[in-house]
Design a protein around this motif. Structure first.
Motif, PDB file in Angstrom:
ATOM      1  N   ALA A 366       0.849  -1.191   0.000  1.00 20.97           N
ATOM      2  CA  ALA A 366       0.000   0.000   0.000  1.00 20.97           C
ATOM      3  C   ALA A 366       0.883   1.238   0.000  1.00 20.97           C
ATOM      4  O   ALA A 366       2.029   1.188   0.449  1.00 20.97           O
ATOM      5  CB  ALA A 366      -0.857  -0.012   1.255  1.00 20.97           C
ATOM      6  N   LYS A 367       0.326   2.336  -0.503  1.00 17.75           N
ATOM      7  CA  LYS A 367       1.065   3.610  -0.490  1.00 17.75           C
ATOM      8  C   LYS A 367       0.149   4.749  -0.077  1.00 17.75           C
ATOM      9  O   LYS A 367      -1.060   4.697  -0.324  1.00 17.75           O
ATOM     10  CB  LYS A 367       1.635   3.915  -1.877  1.00 17.75           C
ATOM     11  N   MET A 368       0.789   5.777   0.485  1.00 19.69           N
ATOM     12  CA  MET A 368       0.045   6.980   0.869  1.00 19.69           C
ATOM     13  C   MET A 368       0.843   8.216   0.455  1.00 19.69           C
ATOM     14  O   MET A 368       2.041   8.299   0.741  1.00 19.69           O
ATOM     15  CB  MET A 368      -0.126   6.998   2.395  1.00 19.69           C
ATOM     16  N   GLY A 369       0.169   9.134  -0.222  1.00 17.27           N
ATOM     17  CA  GLY A 369       0.822  10.400  -0.580  1.00 17.27           C
ATOM     18  C   GLY A 369       0.278  11.514   0.294  1.00 17.27           C
ATOM     19  O   GLY A 369      -0.937  11.584   0.532  1.00 17.27           O
ATOM     20  N   LEU A 370       1.173  12.381   0.779  1.00 18.15           N
ATOM     21  CA  LEU A 370       0.744  13.482   1.647  1.00 18.15           C
ATOM     22  C   LEU A 370       1.238  14.790   1.042  1.00 18.15           C
ATOM     23  O   LEU A 370       2.457  15.026   0.954  1.00 18.15           O
ATOM     24  CB  LEU A 370       1.360  13.318   3.048  1.00 18.15           C
ATOM     25  N   GLN A 371       0.296  15.630   0.614  1.00 18.11           N
ATOM     26  CA  GLN A 371       0.720  16.919   0.048  1.00 18.11           C
ATOM     27  C   GLN A 371       1.035  17.899   1.175  1.00 18.11           C
ATOM     28  O   GLN A 371       0.241  18.080   2.097  1.00 18.11           O
ATOM     29  CB  GLN A 371      -0.367  17.510  -0.842  1.00 18.11           C
ATOM     30  N   MET A 372       2.207  18.502   1.079  1.00 18.36           N
ATOM     31  CA  MET A 372       2.662  19.455   2.095  1.00 18.36           C
ATOM     32  C   MET A 372       2.701  20.867   1.503  1.00 18.36           C
ATOM     33  O   MET A 372       3.114  21.048   0.361  1.00 18.36           O
ATOM     34  CB  MET A 372       4.061  19.064   2.584  1.00 18.36           C
ATOM     35  N   LYS A 373       2.293  21.839   2.324  1.00 20.80           N
ATOM     36  CA  LYS A 373       2.274  23.244   1.885  1.00 20.80           C
ATOM     37  C   LYS A 373       3.655  23.729   1.504  1.00 20.80           C
ATOM     38  O   LYS A 373       3.834  24.611   0.692  1.00 20.80           O
ATOM     39  CB  LYS A 373       1.854  24.134   3.070  1.00 20.80           C
ATOM     40  N   ARG A 374       4.652  23.163   2.171  1.00 22.34           N
ATOM     41  CA  ARG A 374       6.014  23.686   2.061  1.00 22.34           C
ATOM     42  C   ARG A 374       6.972  22.493   2.052  1.00 22.34           C
ATOM     43  O   ARG A 374       6.758  21.517   2.782  1.00 22.34           O
ATOM     44  CB  ARG A 374       6.273  24.539   3.307  1.00 22.34           C
ATOM     45  N   ARG A 375       7.998  22.577   1.231  1.00 22.20           N
ATOM     46  CA  ARG A 375       8.975  21.479   1.177  1.00 22.20           C
ATOM     47  C   ARG A 375       9.965  21.658   2.338  1.00 22.20           C
ATOM     48  O   ARG A 375      11.144  21.954   2.140  1.00 22.20           O
ATOM     49  CB  ARG A 375       9.667  21.475  -0.190  1.00 22.20           C
ATOM     50  N   PHE A 376       9.429  21.442   3.552  1.00 14.59           N
ATOM     51  CA  PHE A 376      10.223  21.726   4.754  1.00 14.59           C
ATOM     52  C   PHE A 376      11.449  20.825   4.852  1.00 14.59           C
ATOM     53  O   PHE A 376      12.460  21.200   5.412  1.00 14.59           O
ATOM     54  CB  PHE A 376       9.353  21.594   6.019  1.00 14.59           C
ATOM     55  N   TRP A 377      11.360  19.609   4.292  1.00 14.94           N
ATOM     56  CA  TRP A 377      12.508  18.697   4.346  1.00 14.94           C
ATOM     57  C   TRP A 377      13.683  19.268   3.557  1.00 14.94           C
ATOM     58  O   TRP A 377      14.835  19.033   3.918  1.00 14.94           O
ATOM     59  CB  TRP A 377      12.114  17.298   3.846  1.00 14.94           C
ATOM     60  N   LEU A 412       4.906  14.005  -0.166  1.00 11.11           N
ATOM     61  CA  LEU A 412       5.754  13.010   0.485  1.00 11.11           C
ATOM     62  C   LEU A 412       5.120  11.641   0.312  1.00 11.11           C
ATOM     63  O   LEU A 412       3.887  11.525   0.356  1.00 11.11           O
ATOM     64  CB  LEU A 412       5.848  13.296   1.988  1.00 11.11           C
ATOM     65  N   LEU A 413       5.944  10.625   0.129  1.00 11.94           N
ATOM     66  CA  LEU A 413       5.424   9.270   0.224  1.00 11.94           C
ATOM     67  C   LEU A 413       5.428   8.948   1.716  1.00 11.94           C
ATOM     68  O   LEU A 413       6.461   8.617   2.300  1.00 11.94           O
ATOM     69  CB  LEU A 413       6.312   8.288  -0.549  1.00 11.94           C
ATOM     70  N   GLY A 414       4.270   9.112   2.345  1.00  5.61           N
ATOM     71  CA  GLY A 414       4.195   8.962   3.801  1.00  5.61           C
ATOM     72  C   GLY A 414       4.270   7.522   4.238  1.00  5.61           C
ATOM     73  O   GLY A 414       4.717   7.219   5.342  1.00  5.61           O
ATOM     74  N   TYR A 415       3.845   6.631   3.342  1.00  2.00           N
ATOM     75  CA  TYR A 415       3.809   5.214   3.706  1.00  2.00           C
ATOM     76  C   TYR A 415       3.940   4.361   2.465  1.00  2.00           C
ATOM     77  O   TYR A 415       3.265   4.615   1.464  1.00  2.00           O
ATOM     78  CB  TYR A 415       2.474   4.884   4.397  1.00  2.00           C
ATOM     79  N   TYR A 416       4.832   3.369   2.504  1.00  4.42           N
ATOM     80  CA  TYR A 416       4.876   2.322   1.478  1.00  4.42           C
ATOM     81  C   TYR A 416       5.282   1.038   2.182  1.00  4.42           C
ATOM     82  O   TYR A 416       6.431   0.887   2.588  1.00  4.42           O
ATOM     83  CB  TYR A 416       5.871   2.680   0.367  1.00  4.42           C
ATOM     84  N   GLY A 417       4.318   0.173   2.337  1.00  6.82           N
ATOM     85  CA  GLY A 417       4.610  -1.078   3.034  1.00  6.82           C
ATOM     86  C   GLY A 417       3.417  -1.995   2.962  1.00  6.82           C
ATOM     87  O   GLY A 417       2.482  -1.762   2.186  1.00  6.82           O
ATOM     88  N   GLY A 418       3.447  -3.034   3.767  1.00  8.47           N
ATOM     89  CA  GLY A 418       2.345  -4.000   3.799  1.00  8.47           C
ATOM     90  C   GLY A 418       1.056  -3.320   4.226  1.00  8.47           C
ATOM     91  O   GLY A 418       1.055  -2.483   5.144  1.00  8.47           O
ATOM     92  N   GLY A 419      -0.027  -3.677   3.566  1.00  7.04           N
ATOM     93  CA  GLY A 419      -1.301  -3.016   3.836  1.00  7.04           C
ATOM     94  C   GLY A 419      -1.817  -3.238   5.248  1.00  7.04           C
ATOM     95  O   GLY A 419      -2.618  -2.453   5.742  1.00  7.04           O
ATOM     96  N   GLN A 420      -1.339  -4.311   5.904  1.00  9.95           N
ATOM     97  CA  GLN A 420      -1.882  -4.611   7.224  1.00  9.95           C
ATOM     98  C   GLN A 420      -0.950  -4.207   8.368  1.00  9.95           C
ATOM     99  O   GLN A 420      -1.272  -4.443   9.535  1.00  9.95           O
ATOM    100  CB  GLN A 420      -2.226  -6.101   7.326  1.00  9.95           C
ATOM    101  N   THR A 421       0.197  -3.600   8.052  1.00  7.78           N
ATOM    102  CA  THR A 421       1.097  -3.143   9.116  1.00  7.78           C
ATOM    103  C   THR A 421       0.313  -2.248  10.075  1.00  7.78           C
ATOM    104  O   THR A 421      -0.455  -1.383   9.640  1.00  7.78           O
ATOM    105  CB  THR A 421       2.274  -2.334   8.507  1.00  7.78           C
ATOM    106  N   ALA A 422       0.524  -2.454  11.358  1.00  9.14           N
ATOM    107  CA  ALA A 422      -0.127  -1.648  12.409  1.00  9.14           C
ATOM    108  C   ALA A 422      -1.653  -1.631  12.259  1.00  9.14           C
ATOM    109  O   ALA A 422      -2.306  -0.672  12.685  1.00  9.14           O
ATOM    110  CB  ALA A 422       0.441  -0.214  12.410  1.00  9.14           C
ATOM    111  N   GLY A 423      -2.189  -2.637  11.608  1.00  7.37           N
ATOM    112  CA  GLY A 423      -3.650  -2.713  11.434  1.00  7.37           C
ATOM    113  C   GLY A 423      -4.203  -1.642  10.506  1.00  7.37           C
ATOM    114  O   GLY A 423      -5.419  -1.371  10.486  1.00  7.37           O
TER     115      GLY A 423
END
Ligand SMILES: Cc1cc2nc3c(=O)[nH]c(=O)nc-3n(C[C@H](O)[C@H](O)[C@H](O)COP(=O)(O)OP(=O)(O)OC[C@H]3O[C@@H](n4cnc5c(N)ncnc54)[C@H](O)[C@@H]3O)c2cc1C
Length: 523
Positions: A366-377, A412-423
């Protein structure tokens, strides 16, 4: 200077470098000829050769139905077209690409289970929800990028500015601290080279080295580990960053678990550097195929059944706009549907092939994208691409974009891993986003303040995929999946030795086209 060489004229080898010769082949015959030339020069591996190179003669009037417009179905149709076949690709979705899906503003899907998302990233912002990086030795993918004019950029798969983080206090004094990868690398090298150099000096190393070798080795250790050449003590270089801070204690580094994540050569997924990505997202590759194939792709055509007789294949599909059923009849069918989907379709397959299909598994990534107002990183932390190394935070791979540096916003790619990690798979979308914001804020406290909007793709809940990439089949199953079953060929990445890679889809497509074409030409 032009590198074009007239056909039929062999350039004098003494006047041309090997690179010049390859460029010239590329200019005359496109990338397929270049690939052939590269093979001849021993620059390519022994993967399935491209069918266009094998094309002996024109096929008689032969129609092929290709199922699925993911990368494998697209490559299959495209190559069949070049060989002169009458073909049609049937695709259930409104768009091409399958797992090469770039989620942008307006993209949407409803999860199996009911939750619907519509992406509201700003224009120009995107998430590669499936495939995102191309190893530099994926010749099939890179060849098509050249041939179909898909511009590429570097994907930063590993940056010394990235942070490492360990949550567990039992892991020693570095737990709960942001530590830069460059600090870990420099201090580990520094401490171990110091130990080794001193032991050499004191004659404590029993190694078959001459005195001169030993001197050279100490010189290497001094340079490699940033040791002081007088006392052989590690003195952290300015490159390590962090001002005049003392190096981290070797024992602390070893206990933190960071030491097991760094190696002399990066062993990250995607292979050795450089790794590439298409400018504008991975879906640029399928979109380029679509431009080249025009009306040979029927969208919103959901395959219902695949039946074969001795002479023909009949595919019934449902037009998802009207709900009406239609049929396509062909001499052959190349099925590039995911195994997870094929398992639920009414299809005539031999018992051995049906077993092989039913036994094929897939990952639940699974993946999650998170749009950030500012490229703080970038602005606050000087991070340009790469990942956060923080296993204990249960974020899977958390990554910084390798595109559009120094612009205002980013995803940001906030998450890329198994879909069931941490439930996570059992939570609503908002709950999954909440998990990532909470965990990632431990390293990047700016996360919540800068967060604007997110999009989640849990592949085993996505209709027409019902899973992420396939699991590598054992050899006997792969052999079964690679054979024709009557008039049906299986051409998806799942029927290859690299189901988790686009290259696997291309290799599978090439194999199907090559074997089908051989059969047709033999009459
Ligand atoms: C999270 C993730 C990360 C990945 N990362 C990488 C990477 O970095 N690099 C890399 O090279 N590869 C990566 N991959 C793997 C790569 O994306 C796949 O191997 C490849 O795209 C598979 O292509 P395919 O054509 O075989 O299958 P798919 O892409 O699954 O295509 C199948 C097509 O069939 C269609 N379909 C389904 N049901 C029906 C139906 N009933 N009727 C008609 N059509 C239907 C689907 O809509 C789809 O278009 C990743 C995959 C995932 C999920």
């Amino acid at each position: 200077m032009s590198t074009r060489v007239p056909l039929g004229v062999s350039p004098s080898p003494s006047l041309m470098t090997r690179r010049d010769v390859l460029r010239a082949f590329g200019a005359i015959g496109g990338s397929s000829l270049m690939m052939g030339a590269m093979s001849a020069c021993g620059l390519m591996g022994t993967s399935t050769p491209r069918p266009a190179l094998q094309g002996q003669g024109r096929p008689p009037d032969t129609r092929v139905i290709v199922l699925g417009a993911g990368i494998s179905g697209l490559a299959t149709g495209y190559e069949l077209g070049k060989l002169g076949y009458d073909y049609q690709v049937l695709e259930a979705r409104e768009w091409v690409g399958g797992l090469c899906w770039t989620v942008r503003r307006g993209a949407e899907h409803t999860e199996v289970g009911g939750e619907r998302q519509v992406c509201d990233f700003d224009e120009g912002q995107y998430l590669n929800a499936g495939a995102w990086r191309i190893p530099n030795d994926d010749e099939g993918v890179l060849g098509y990028c050249r041939e179909l004019d898909v511009p590429l950029e570097l994907f930063v798969n590993w940056s010394d500015a990235n942070y490492m983080w360990e949550e567990n206090p039992e892991r020693g004094p570095l737990a709960g601290r942001r530590v830069r990868l460059r600090e870990v690398k420099a201090d580990l090298w520094g401490s171990t080279t110091e130990l080794l150099a001193k032991a050499m000096e004191q004659g404590q190393i029993d190694a078959p080295l001459t005195e001169e070798d030993q001197e050279l080795l100490v010189r290497f250790l001094v340079r490699a580990g940033y040791l002081d050449s007088d006392d052989l003590v590690y003195r952290p270089p300015r490159l390590r960053g962090s001002g005049n801070q003392d190096p981290y204690d070797l024992s602390a580094l070893l206990n933190s678990g960071f030491a097991t994540q760094v190696r002399s050569l990066n062993a990250g997924t995607g292979g050795p550097h450089p790794v590439f990505q298409p400018i504008g997202g991975m879906q640029q590759i399928p979109l380029a195929f679509q431009r080249a194939m025009g009306d040979k792709i029927t969208l919103q055509a959901e395959v219902q059944s695949i039946h074969q007789t001795e002479d023909a294949v009949r595919v019934v599909y449902r037009d998802t706009r009207t709900g009406r059923e239609h049929e396509e009849i062909g001499d052959y069918c190349v099925c590039c549907l995911p195994m997870s989907i094929l398992q639920g379709i009414d299809v005539d397959l031999s018992p051995a092939m049906a077993n092989a299909v039913n036994e094929s598994g897939h990952s639940n990534s699974a993946k999650m994208g998170l749009q950030m107002k500012r490229r703080f990183w970038e602005e606050d932390d000087g991070i340009f691409g790469g990942h956060l190394f923080a296993r204990s935070l249960q974020l899977g791979e958390f990554s910084y974009p390798s595109n559009d540096y120094f612009t205002e916003k980013g995803v940001l790619l906030g998450y890329y891993g198994g879909g069931q990690t941490a439930g996570l798979g059992d939570m609503p979308v908002q709950g999954r986003i909440e998990h990532v914001l909470t965990q990632a804020s431990k390293v990047h406290p700016q996360m919540r303040e800068e967060f604007e909007t997110g999009y989640c793709v849990w592949w085993d809940k996505v209709p027409y995929s019902l899973g992420a990439y396939g699991r590598t089949p054992p050899p006997e199953r792969l052999q079964q999946l690679s054979q024709a079953d009557g008039r049906i060929y299986l051409g998806s990445a799942g029927a290859s030795s690299q189901p988790a890679w686009i290259e696997g889809g291309i290799q599978s497509a090439w194999r199907s086209v090559e074997t089908l074409h051989e059969r047709v030409m033999q009459g």
